[in-house]
Design a protein around this motif. Structure first.
Motif, PDB file in Angstrom:
ATOM      1  N   UNK A 156       0.829  -1.213   0.000  1.00 15.84           N
ATOM      2  CA  UNK A 156       0.000   0.000   0.000  1.00 15.84           C
ATOM      3  C   UNK A 156       0.862   1.262   0.000  1.00 15.84           C
ATOM      4  N   UNK A 157       1.798   1.325   0.942  1.00 13.72           N
ATOM      5  CA  UNK A 157       2.641   2.516   1.050  1.00 13.72           C
ATOM      6  C   UNK A 157       3.707   2.554  -0.041  1.00 13.72           C
ATOM      7  N   UNK A 158       4.221   1.360  -0.425  1.00 14.62           N
ATOM      8  CA  UNK A 158       5.225   1.307  -1.487  1.00 14.62           C
ATOM      9  C   UNK A 158       4.662   1.778  -2.811  1.00 14.62           C
ATOM     10  N   UNK A 159       3.460   1.315  -3.132  1.00  9.64           N
ATOM     11  CA  UNK A 159       2.801   1.743  -4.376  1.00  9.64           C
ATOM     12  C   UNK A 159       2.534   3.246  -4.337  1.00  9.64           C
ATOM     13  N   UNK A 160       2.094   3.738  -3.200  1.00 10.22           N
ATOM     14  CA  UNK A 160       1.812   5.169  -3.052  1.00 10.22           C
ATOM     15  C   UNK A 160       3.081   5.995  -3.266  1.00 10.22           C
ATOM     16  N   UNK A 161       4.186   5.528  -2.678  1.00 10.10           N
ATOM     17  CA  UNK A 161       5.465   6.247  -2.805  1.00 10.10           C
ATOM     18  C   UNK A 161       5.971   6.220  -4.247  1.00 10.10           C
ATOM     19  N   UNK A 162       5.915   5.034  -4.869  1.00 16.83           N
ATOM     20  CA  UNK A 162       6.440   4.890  -6.225  1.00 16.83           C
ATOM     21  C   UNK A 162       5.637   5.683  -7.253  1.00 16.83           C
ATOM     22  N   UNK A 163       4.347   5.871  -6.983  1.00 12.63           N
ATOM     23  CA  UNK A 163       3.511   6.627  -7.922  1.00 12.63           C
ATOM     24  C   UNK A 163       3.497   8.123  -7.600  1.00 12.63           C
ATOM     25  N   UNK A 164       4.217   8.514  -6.554  1.00 11.42           N
ATOM     26  CA  UNK A 164       4.360   9.937  -6.234  1.00 11.42           C
ATOM     27  C   UNK A 164       3.175  10.582  -5.547  1.00 11.42           C
ATOM     28  N   UNK A 165       2.325   9.777  -4.922  1.00 11.01           N
ATOM     29  CA  UNK A 165       1.171  10.338  -4.213  1.00 11.01           C
ATOM     30  C   UNK A 165       1.493  10.520  -2.729  1.00 11.01           C
TER      31      UNK A 165
END
Length: 258
Positions: A48-57
């Motif tokens: 959840x947090x990794x995807x959020x970080x990688x997508x710049x949100x």
């Protein structure tokens, strides 16, 4: 599969097990549950947090919740399977089935039984992530903005209100999925597995025989549990967030709020 009994009979049977051995019933599946919380939180929040970080949100969104629900399911499902097996055995025999015995039975089939119910779990996790992890904080901010104007509602109160609103929706959405999990996971490991289509047929037969109560068994206590769980989870999350922010201010990593 076995014979489907009415919700009233199922509730009476569950109460009988509880009254006969209240401590054992309350503690059944506790250890895999505690371990499961760890296994569930790490992959689910990691994605959840990794995807959020990688997508710049800045905050998790619906895409992050979708990725987390799918990718974390294989890590969570074995623990949930063990929990269900212990409770089913307790109901049948009055004794909790040892975890090692469940693992030994699964090893005879290359541990494949531990992944029964993974597909319904993905749907369950998706609803949980969308409503609990993404929706509840957004709703809480809205409620805090509206009710907080009076000065009578603090963060904890608005958190409770938001959880009380989200939880019934969550339970209504996830209860049929939880029933599919139960049908697939309480079947004997030594016996033939029940696939998702067979579980859906059994759920349909349950609904045809007992109406909507057939697929919404345990909804009342589920809502109560969801409100407590969701409220405490977000209280813990907000507390830890405040501590990290305070530490960063003290160490000069971020400026103090005006």
């Amino acid at each position: 599969g076995g014979e489907t009994v009415s919700p009233a009979v199922a509730a009476a049977e569950a109460n009988a097990v509880f009254y006969a051995t209240p401590v054992t019933a309350c503690m059944s599946g506790l250890w895999p549950r505690l371990i499961g919380v760890l296994f569930k939180r790490i992959p689910k929040f990691g994605v959840l947090l990794g995807y959020t970080f990688l997508t710049g949100h800045d905050e998790p969104g619906y895409a992050a919740a979708t990725a987390a629900s799918i990718l974390s399911a294989p890590f969570i499902n074995p623990v949930r399977m063990i929990e269900k097996q212990q409770r089913a055995f307790l109901k049948q025999t009055g004794v909790e089935k040892p975890i090692m015995e469940i693992l030994r039975e699964s090893s005879a089939k290359w541990f494949a039984p531990l992944f029964r119910g993974t597909i319904p779990l993905m749907g369950h996790s998706f609803a949980s992530a969308i409503l609990g992890l993404v929706g509840q904080p957004k709703l809480q901010k809205y409620i805090q903005a509206e009710l907080g104007k009076s000065g009578q509602f603090g963060g904890s109160a608005t958190n409770l209100v938001a959880s009380a609103i989200v939880s019934p929706i969550y339970v209504v959405v996830t209860n049929p999925l939880s029933r599919l999990e139960v049908i697939m996971q309480t079947n004997s490991i030594k016996g033939k597995s029940i696939n998702v289509f067979e579980a859906i047929r059994e759920l349909g037969a349950d609904m045809a025989k007992f109406g909507l109560s057939g697929i919404f068994r345990g909804q009342g206590i589920g809502i109560f549990k969801a409100i407590i769980s969701l409220t405490l989870f977000h209280e813990g999350r907000l507390f830890i967030t405040r501590q990290f922010k305070a530490y960063n201010v003290r160490t000069g990593r971020i400026p103090a709020p005006a």
